[in-house]
Design a protein around this motif. Sequence first.
Motif, mmCIF file in Angstrom:
data_model
loop_
_atom_site.group_PDB
_atom_site.id
_atom_site.type_symbol
_atom_site.label_atom_id
_atom_site.label_comp_id
_atom_site.label_asym_id
_atom_site.label_seq_id
_atom_site.Cartn_x
_atom_site.Cartn_y
_atom_site.Cartn_z
ATOM 1 N N SER A 60 52.592 -29.346 -39.896
ATOM 2 C CA SER A 60 53.542 -28.546 -40.652
ATOM 3 C C SER A 60 54.885 -29.279 -40.688
ATOM 4 C CB SER A 60 53.717 -27.175 -39.997
ATOM 5 O OG SER A 60 54.541 -27.277 -38.850
ATOM 6 N N PRO A 61 55.805 -28.872 -41.565
ATOM 7 C CA PRO A 61 57.107 -29.555 -41.621
ATOM 8 C C PRO A 61 57.819 -29.598 -40.273
ATOM 9 C CG PRO A 61 56.832 -28.170 -43.539
ATOM 10 C CD PRO A 61 55.669 -27.863 -42.646
ATOM 11 N N THR A 62 57.704 -28.556 -39.486
ATOM 12 C CA THR A 62 58.350 -28.540 -38.173
ATOM 13 C C THR A 62 57.688 -29.505 -37.209
ATOM 14 O OG1 THR A 62 59.071 -26.250 -38.428
ATOM 15 C CG2 THR A 62 58.893 -27.066 -36.177
ATOM 16 N N ASP A 63 56.370 -29.670 -37.311
ATOM 17 C CA ASP A 63 55.601 -30.425 -36.321
ATOM 18 C C ASP A 63 55.405 -31.888 -36.662
ATOM 19 O OD1 ASP A 63 55.300 -28.082 -34.853
ATOM 20 O OD2 ASP A 63 53.455 -27.522 -35.894
ATOM 21 N N VAL A 64 55.886 -32.336 -37.814
ATOM 22 C CA VAL A 64 55.773 -33.755 -38.154
ATOM 23 C C VAL A 64 56.444 -34.593 -37.059
ATOM 24 C CG1 VAL A 64 56.562 -35.545 -39.760
ATOM 25 C CG2 VAL A 64 55.640 -33.398 -40.649
ATOM 26 N N PRO A 65 55.786 -35.632 -36.549
ATOM 27 C CA PRO A 65 56.412 -36.483 -35.522
ATOM 28 C C PRO A 65 57.402 -37.470 -36.147
ATOM 29 C CG PRO A 65 54.193 -37.248 -35.957
ATOM 30 C CD PRO A 65 54.375 -36.000 -36.776
ATOM 31 N N TYR A 66 58.514 -36.944 -36.614
ATOM 32 C CA TYR A 66 59.480 -37.759 -37.353
ATOM 33 C C TYR A 66 59.959 -38.966 -36.551
ATOM 34 C CZ TYR A 66 59.860 -33.659 -40.456
ATOM 35 O OH TYR A 66 59.593 -32.629 -41.319
ATOM 36 N N ARG A 67 60.279 -38.752 -35.276
ATOM 37 C CA ARG A 67 60.800 -39.856 -34.469
ATOM 38 C C ARG A 67 59.753 -40.954 -34.302
ATOM 39 N NH1 ARG A 67 63.737 -37.442 -29.215
ATOM 40 N NH2 ARG A 67 61.694 -36.463 -28.945
ATOM 41 N N ALA A 68 58.519 -40.562 -34.042
ATOM 42 C CA ALA A 68 57.464 -41.564 -33.880
ATOM 43 C C ALA A 68 57.227 -42.334 -35.176
ATOM 44 C CB ALA A 68 56.177 -40.891 -33.408
ATOM 45 N N ASN A 69 57.286 -41.659 -36.312
ATOM 46 C CA ASN A 69 57.069 -42.327 -37.596
ATOM 47 C C ASN A 69 58.122 -43.395 -37.864
ATOM 48 O OD1 ASN A 69 54.868 -40.667 -38.058
ATOM 49 N ND2 ASN A 69 55.928 -39.313 -39.494
ATOM 50 N N ILE A 70 59.396 -43.031 -37.673
ATOM 51 C CA ILE A 70 60.477 -43.992 -37.930
ATOM 52 C C ILE A 70 60.437 -45.122 -36.904
ATOM 53 C CG2 ILE A 70 62.982 -44.287 -37.964
ATOM 54 C CD1 ILE A 70 61.934 -42.905 -40.448
ATOM 55 N N TYR A 71 60.197 -44.786 -35.640
ATOM 56 C CA TYR A 71 60.114 -45.813 -34.601
ATOM 57 C C TYR A 71 59.013 -46.816 -34.934
ATOM 58 C CZ TYR A 71 60.123 -47.879 -29.896
ATOM 59 O OH TYR A 71 60.212 -48.745 -28.825
ATOM 60 N N GLU A 161 63.544 -24.842 -42.578
ATOM 61 C CA GLU A 161 62.582 -25.067 -41.506
ATOM 62 C C GLU A 161 61.140 -24.969 -41.991
ATOM 63 O OE1 GLU A 161 61.463 -26.464 -38.249
ATOM 64 O OE2 GLU A 161 63.546 -25.820 -38.139
ATOM 65 N N GLY A 162 60.836 -23.966 -42.834
ATOM 66 C CA GLY A 162 59.449 -23.760 -43.210
ATOM 67 C C GLY A 162 58.646 -23.231 -42.018
ATOM 68 N N PRO A 163 57.344 -23.080 -42.149
ATOM 69 C CA PRO A 163 56.547 -23.421 -43.321
ATOM 70 C C PRO A 163 56.625 -22.381 -44.448
ATOM 71 C CG PRO A 163 55.123 -22.486 -41.648
ATOM 72 C CD PRO A 163 56.502 -22.575 -41.049
ATOM 73 N N HIS A 164 57.346 -21.260 -44.223
ATOM 74 C CA HIS A 164 57.463 -20.243 -45.259
ATOM 75 C C HIS A 164 58.433 -20.706 -46.339
ATOM 76 C CE1 HIS A 164 56.748 -18.106 -41.361
ATOM 77 N NE2 HIS A 164 55.703 -17.690 -42.058
ATOM 78 N N ILE A 182 65.414 -27.820 -52.955
ATOM 79 C CA ILE A 182 65.117 -27.280 -51.638
ATOM 80 C C ILE A 182 63.759 -27.798 -51.179
ATOM 81 C CG2 ILE A 182 64.221 -25.156 -52.733
ATOM 82 C CD1 ILE A 182 65.104 -23.660 -50.177
ATOM 83 N N GLY A 183 63.722 -28.258 -49.934
ATOM 84 C CA GLY A 183 62.484 -28.789 -49.380
ATOM 85 C C GLY A 183 62.445 -28.584 -47.877
ATOM 86 N N MET A 184 61.469 -29.213 -47.223
ATOM 87 C CA MET A 184 61.244 -28.956 -45.799
ATOM 88 C C MET A 184 61.137 -30.222 -44.949
ATOM 89 S SD MET A 184 58.376 -25.925 -46.006
ATOM 90 C CE MET A 184 58.588 -24.502 -47.113
ATOM 91 N N THR A 185 61.334 -31.425 -45.517
ATOM 92 C CA THR A 185 61.011 -32.620 -44.733
ATOM 93 C C THR A 185 62.039 -33.753 -44.740
ATOM 94 O OG1 THR A 185 59.678 -33.370 -46.632
ATOM 95 C CG2 THR A 185 58.511 -32.281 -44.834
ATOM 96 N N ALA A 186 63.084 -33.691 -45.537
ATOM 97 C CA ALA A 186 64.032 -34.810 -45.576
ATOM 98 C C ALA A 186 64.863 -34.910 -44.309
ATOM 99 C CB ALA A 186 64.954 -34.693 -46.793
ATOM 100 N N VAL A 187 64.985 -33.790 -43.588
ATOM 101 C CA VAL A 187 65.709 -33.752 -42.317
ATOM 102 C C VAL A 187 64.704 -33.405 -41.222
ATOM 103 C CG1 VAL A 187 67.546 -32.611 -41.020
ATOM 104 C CG2 VAL A 187 67.838 -32.989 -43.479
#
Length: 284
Positions: A60-71, A161-164, A182-187
């Motif tokens: 879900s947008p909240t659970d994406v491992p953003y830090r791991a992806n960028i690292y 925040e989403g996912p709603h 409006i979206g859920m993943t750029a931040v």
Amino acid sequence: MLGFIGGSGIYDALPLQNVREETVETPYGSPSAPVTIGEFEDTGTDVAFIPRHGKDHQYSPTDVPYRANIYALKHLGVERVLASNAVGSLREDLPPRSLVVPDQTFDRTRHREQTFFGDGIVVHQSQPDPFCPHLSGILADAAREATDAHVEEGGTYVCIEGPHFSTRAESEFYRDQGWDVIGMTAVPEAKLAREAELCYATVTGITDYDVWNEDSEVTLEEVLENAAHNEDLIKRTVEAAIRSMPEGRECGCETALEGSINTPKAAVPEETLDRVSLFVDDYL
């Protein structure tokens, strides 16, 4: 090497050759999926791709491992990251199936790790313009050149925040602020890319009018149908951007951490230093 974070449907259609997968373990966990790397046509440019939500859209947008992806992208040698996002429109004149390359974000998330730092190292980084202006310009020009879509360069992406999806009151509030999509993943993706001194820009495909437009209630069916149409537009945009990418960077992203680290090296715990060494070794 260029990085690309987006939907797997777009990656699958890119003309990549000699494709391989790299499994990267990071101090922030595993990325959304193994990183797929391939040579773009016969240009000699490698593209490293991560499907943001996982291969089966399981994050879900909240659970994406953003830090791991960028690292992982930084670790593999990526310097510039192209991204794509599905978004809702907050403006009557930005209908579904339009493309927007935003230049600002407004953060309405609440439950996401926003930084690589902490645990004994304090970094106060300036981020007045969260997207790389040079890379954003390349994306916008590519979208105008490669598609017949309505293309908007600039605008504010409010990230929820989403996912709603939004309530009607929230949607009207965002419109009253003059925000655009409006979206859920750029931040925190854009924030983390800047901490990692990567150029980062996104092309967003509008799938709906959010819920402020009473004649166009948001449904998953509508979102998916328009997202599928936008995939082709975004694929063509990304291809054109890659072909026109200059050899060197023409911005300040590569020194974005300079002057922002408050903590002297001697005071940073060894375990923390090990974790952030990929980012701070040039400065400490």
